[in-house]
Design a protein around this motif. Structure first.
Motif, PDB file in Angstrom:
ATOM      1  N   GLU A  27     -22.379   0.919  30.172  1.00  0.00           N
ATOM      2  CA  GLU A  27     -21.192   0.092  29.949  1.00  0.00           C
ATOM      3  C   GLU A  27     -20.237   0.167  31.131  1.00  0.00           C
ATOM      4  O   GLU A  27     -19.651  -0.850  31.530  1.00  0.00           O
ATOM      5  CB  GLU A  27     -20.483   0.522  28.669  1.00  0.00           C
ATOM      6  CG  GLU A  27     -19.265  -0.336  28.354  1.00  0.00           C
ATOM      7  CD  GLU A  27     -18.767  -0.142  26.942  1.00  0.00           C
ATOM      8  OE1 GLU A  27     -19.298  -0.837  26.035  1.00  0.00           O
ATOM      9  OE2 GLU A  27     -17.861   0.690  26.737  1.00  0.00           O
ATOM     10  N   ARG A  30     -21.732  -2.045  33.808  1.00  0.00           N
ATOM     11  CA  ARG A  30     -21.594  -3.457  33.454  1.00  0.00           C
ATOM     12  C   ARG A  30     -20.157  -3.944  33.643  1.00  0.00           C
ATOM     13  O   ARG A  30     -19.916  -5.005  34.237  1.00  0.00           O
ATOM     14  CB  ARG A  30     -22.050  -3.693  32.013  1.00  0.00           C
ATOM     15  CG  ARG A  30     -21.820  -5.135  31.534  1.00  0.00           C
ATOM     16  CD  ARG A  30     -22.339  -5.364  30.138  1.00  0.00           C
ATOM     17  NE  ARG A  30     -23.784  -5.529  30.129  1.00  0.00           N
ATOM     18  CZ  ARG A  30     -24.648  -4.699  29.579  1.00  0.00           C
ATOM     19  NH1 ARG A  30     -24.197  -3.588  28.987  1.00  0.00           N
ATOM     20  NH2 ARG A  30     -25.943  -4.922  29.622  1.00  0.00           N
ATOM     21  N   ARG A  34     -18.871  -6.711  36.398  1.00  0.00           N
ATOM     22  CA  ARG A  34     -18.187  -7.937  36.000  1.00  0.00           C
ATOM     23  C   ARG A  34     -16.818  -8.057  36.668  1.00  0.00           C
ATOM     24  O   ARG A  34     -16.399  -9.143  37.053  1.00  0.00           O
ATOM     25  CB  ARG A  34     -18.017  -7.966  34.483  1.00  0.00           C
ATOM     26  CG  ARG A  34     -19.306  -8.218  33.707  1.00  0.00           C
ATOM     27  CD  ARG A  34     -19.059  -8.101  32.197  1.00  0.00           C
ATOM     28  NE  ARG A  34     -20.257  -8.401  31.432  1.00  0.00           N
ATOM     29  CZ  ARG A  34     -20.349  -8.241  30.111  1.00  0.00           C
ATOM     30  NH1 ARG A  34     -19.308  -7.782  29.424  1.00  0.00           N
ATOM     31  NH2 ARG A  34     -21.477  -8.540  29.484  1.00  0.00           N
ATOM     32  N   ASP A  58     -30.789  -3.357  30.611  1.00  0.00           N
ATOM     33  CA  ASP A  58     -30.999  -4.786  30.831  1.00  0.00           C
ATOM     34  C   ASP A  58     -30.027  -5.386  31.846  1.00  0.00           C
ATOM     35  O   ASP A  58     -29.871  -6.604  31.910  1.00  0.00           O
ATOM     36  CB  ASP A  58     -30.859  -5.537  29.503  1.00  0.00           C
ATOM     37  CG  ASP A  58     -29.468  -5.362  28.889  1.00  0.00           C
ATOM     38  OD1 ASP A  58     -28.673  -4.542  29.411  1.00  0.00           O
ATOM     39  OD2 ASP A  58     -29.171  -6.033  27.887  1.00  0.00           O
ATOM     40  N   LEU A  59     -29.397  -4.578  32.657  1.00  0.00           N
ATOM     41  CA  LEU A  59     -28.385  -5.095  33.581  1.00  0.00           C
ATOM     42  C   LEU A  59     -28.955  -6.136  34.545  1.00  0.00           C
ATOM     43  O   LEU A  59     -28.251  -7.060  34.954  1.00  0.00           O
ATOM     44  CB  LEU A  59     -27.744  -3.951  34.366  1.00  0.00           C
ATOM     45  CG  LEU A  59     -26.892  -2.968  33.552  1.00  0.00           C
ATOM     46  CD1 LEU A  59     -26.385  -1.834  34.435  1.00  0.00           C
ATOM     47  CD2 LEU A  59     -25.721  -3.681  32.879  1.00  0.00           C
ATOM     48  N   HIS A  61     -30.923  -8.474  33.924  1.00  0.00           N
ATOM     49  CA  HIS A  61     -30.975  -9.793  33.306  1.00  0.00           C
ATOM     50  C   HIS A  61     -29.620 -10.500  33.369  1.00  0.00           C
ATOM     51  O   HIS A  61     -29.556 -11.728  33.416  1.00  0.00           O
ATOM     52  CB  HIS A  61     -31.442  -9.677  31.852  1.00  0.00           C
ATOM     53  CG  HIS A  61     -32.804  -9.083  31.713  1.00  0.00           C
ATOM     54  ND1 HIS A  61     -33.919  -9.618  32.320  1.00  0.00           N
ATOM     55  CD2 HIS A  61     -33.236  -7.971  31.059  1.00  0.00           C
ATOM     56  CE1 HIS A  61     -34.974  -8.881  32.035  1.00  0.00           C
ATOM     57  NE2 HIS A  61     -34.590  -7.871  31.270  1.00  0.00           N
ATOM     58  N   GLU A  62     -28.541  -9.726  33.383  1.00  0.00           N
ATOM     59  CA  GLU A  62     -27.220 -10.330  33.508  1.00  0.00           C
ATOM     60  C   GLU A  62     -26.826 -10.576  34.959  1.00  0.00           C
ATOM     61  O   GLU A  62     -26.243 -11.621  35.276  1.00  0.00           O
ATOM     62  CB  GLU A  62     -26.166  -9.439  32.854  1.00  0.00           C
ATOM     63  CG  GLU A  62     -24.746  -9.992  32.996  1.00  0.00           C
ATOM     64  CD  GLU A  62     -23.697  -9.194  32.244  1.00  0.00           C
ATOM     65  OE1 GLU A  62     -22.496  -9.484  32.440  1.00  0.00           O
ATOM     66  OE2 GLU A  62     -24.066  -8.301  31.458  1.00  0.00           O
ATOM     67  N   PHE A  63     -27.169  -9.643  35.845  1.00  0.00           N
ATOM     68  CA  PHE A  63     -26.641  -9.717  37.212  1.00  0.00           C
ATOM     69  C   PHE A  63     -27.676 -10.110  38.255  1.00  0.00           C
ATOM     70  O   PHE A  63     -27.309 -10.405  39.400  1.00  0.00           O
ATOM     71  CB  PHE A  63     -26.014  -8.371  37.590  1.00  0.00           C
ATOM     72  CG  PHE A  63     -24.861  -7.984  36.710  1.00  0.00           C
ATOM     73  CD1 PHE A  63     -23.617  -8.580  36.873  1.00  0.00           C
ATOM     74  CD2 PHE A  63     -25.020  -7.048  35.700  1.00  0.00           C
ATOM     75  CE1 PHE A  63     -22.552  -8.243  36.045  1.00  0.00           C
ATOM     76  CE2 PHE A  63     -23.964  -6.701  34.878  1.00  0.00           C
ATOM     77  CZ  PHE A  63     -22.726  -7.295  35.055  1.00  0.00           C
TER      78      PHE A  63
END
Length: 341
Positions: A27, A30, A34, A58-59, A61-63
């Protein structure tokens, strides 16, 4: 009257949830990614695989792969990339899959990252984080189970952080990412599944500030990382015998919060320093020296004692592995003996 801080620092926001130590780290990563586009991750298998211990999850997949970068199996590459990126304005967070392998990048960390700001007269900064899963207890044997934090605490220019709780794992990592200096964050592998309250909001725990986890009158146990939980468990057992132990979680070795340590020893008159690393050259010796050099020395009712790992590589055999690292029963026995001196 001396004011002390007991247990977890009060969260800065009202939202509390229970997260694991690993989830708290993820967290923090993440939220910082962000918040700041300069933050990116680099390491072996940290992308789709999610890291050897599943911390980066899964970071990717977001970044995307630009900001969650898988590398070859080369610690020199990982650290060298991080240093280069940091001095050009980025905020890299490098993961060394097992802290033992950081030995392959010692020259870059000790002679380059730690020295650059000084050698350039403060005109450049090296804002990088190196995450280091370490410690024993997983049956990973001699080359994957060491506690090497004292090596880096010896080097001016490096900061050394060892969170013991999920709350601190998040707050100290965020502080490390925002720090203009290279910060070594040692994460004990046995802590990844431990759980605790962690606010959802962004917050920072200050680097260089110890915390008293439990107040007591008879003895100060000064420790860090996985030994904090063991010391607290030992303190509960000792309380049943009428021995009240104060537990100080150092949290960061460099900078070291000498004042909190010394204040605790002044109150109790006895000190037991506990860590997993071997006794010879371990950071416990530095803590002992700071107490001896302070005015608390004249208030001691007994000699300061150290409880540390045995002078041997970590065995693969689980029973032998357990026997070479301080356990709760060892802390209880050492504390009981010290109080009776």
């Amino acid at each position: 009257m001396t004011t002390i801080t007991v247990a977890e620092p009060a969260p800065i926001a009202a939202t509390l949830r229970e997260l694991s130590y690993a989830e708290a780290i993820r967290e923090a990563l993440r939220q910082e990614m962000r918040r700041d586009p300069r933050v990116f991750l680099v390491g072996e298998d940290i992308g789709v695989y999610g890291g050897a211990f599943g911390v980066t999850g899964d970071l990717v997949h977001e970044f995307g792969k630009e900001r969650v970068r898988d590398t070859p199996i080369s610690e020199e590459v990982i650290v060298g990339l991080a240093i280069g990126a940091a001095i050009t304005g980025m905020r890299p967070v490098a993961e060394i899959q097992f802290s033992d392998f950081v030995t392959l990048a010692m020259e870059q960390l000790v002679n380059q990252a730690a020295k650059m700001r000084f050698m350039f007269g403060g005109k450049i900064a090296v804002p990088m984080v190196v995450r280091l899963p370490g410690g024993s207890g997983t049956g990973a044997a001699a080359q994957h189970s060491q506690s090497l934090e004292a090596w880096f605490a010896h080097v001016p220019g490096l900061k050394v952080v060892l969170p013991a709780t999920p709350y601190d794992a998040k707050g100290l990592l965020i502080a490390a990412i925002r720090d203009p200096n290279p910060v070594m964050v040692f994460e004990h592998k046995l802590l990844y599944r431990t759980k605790g309250h962690v606010p959802e909001e962004l917050y920072i725990e200050p680097i260089g500030k110890a915390v008293v986890r439990r107040a007591g009158r008879d003895l100060s146990i000064i420790t860090y990382s996985v030994m904090v939980g063991r010391a607290l468990e030992a303190a509960e057992q000792l309380a049943a015998e009428g021995i009240e132990v104060e537990v100080v979680d150092v949290r960061t070795l460099r900078p070291l919060d000498e004042a909190t340590i010394v204040d605790s020893v002044r109150r109790t008159g006895r000190a037991l320093v506990v860590h997993e690393a071997v006794r010879t050259g371990g950071f416990g010796g530095e803590i002992v020296a700071r107490i001896v050099e302070s005015d608390a020395f004249d208030l001691l009712d007994a000699p300061i004692r150290r409880l540390a790992g045995r002078e041997t590589p970590i065995p693969y055999n689980r029973t032998l592995e357990r026997s070479v690292v301080p356990q709760v029963e060892d802390i209880v026995a050492a504390a009981r003996a010290l109080v009776r001196e």
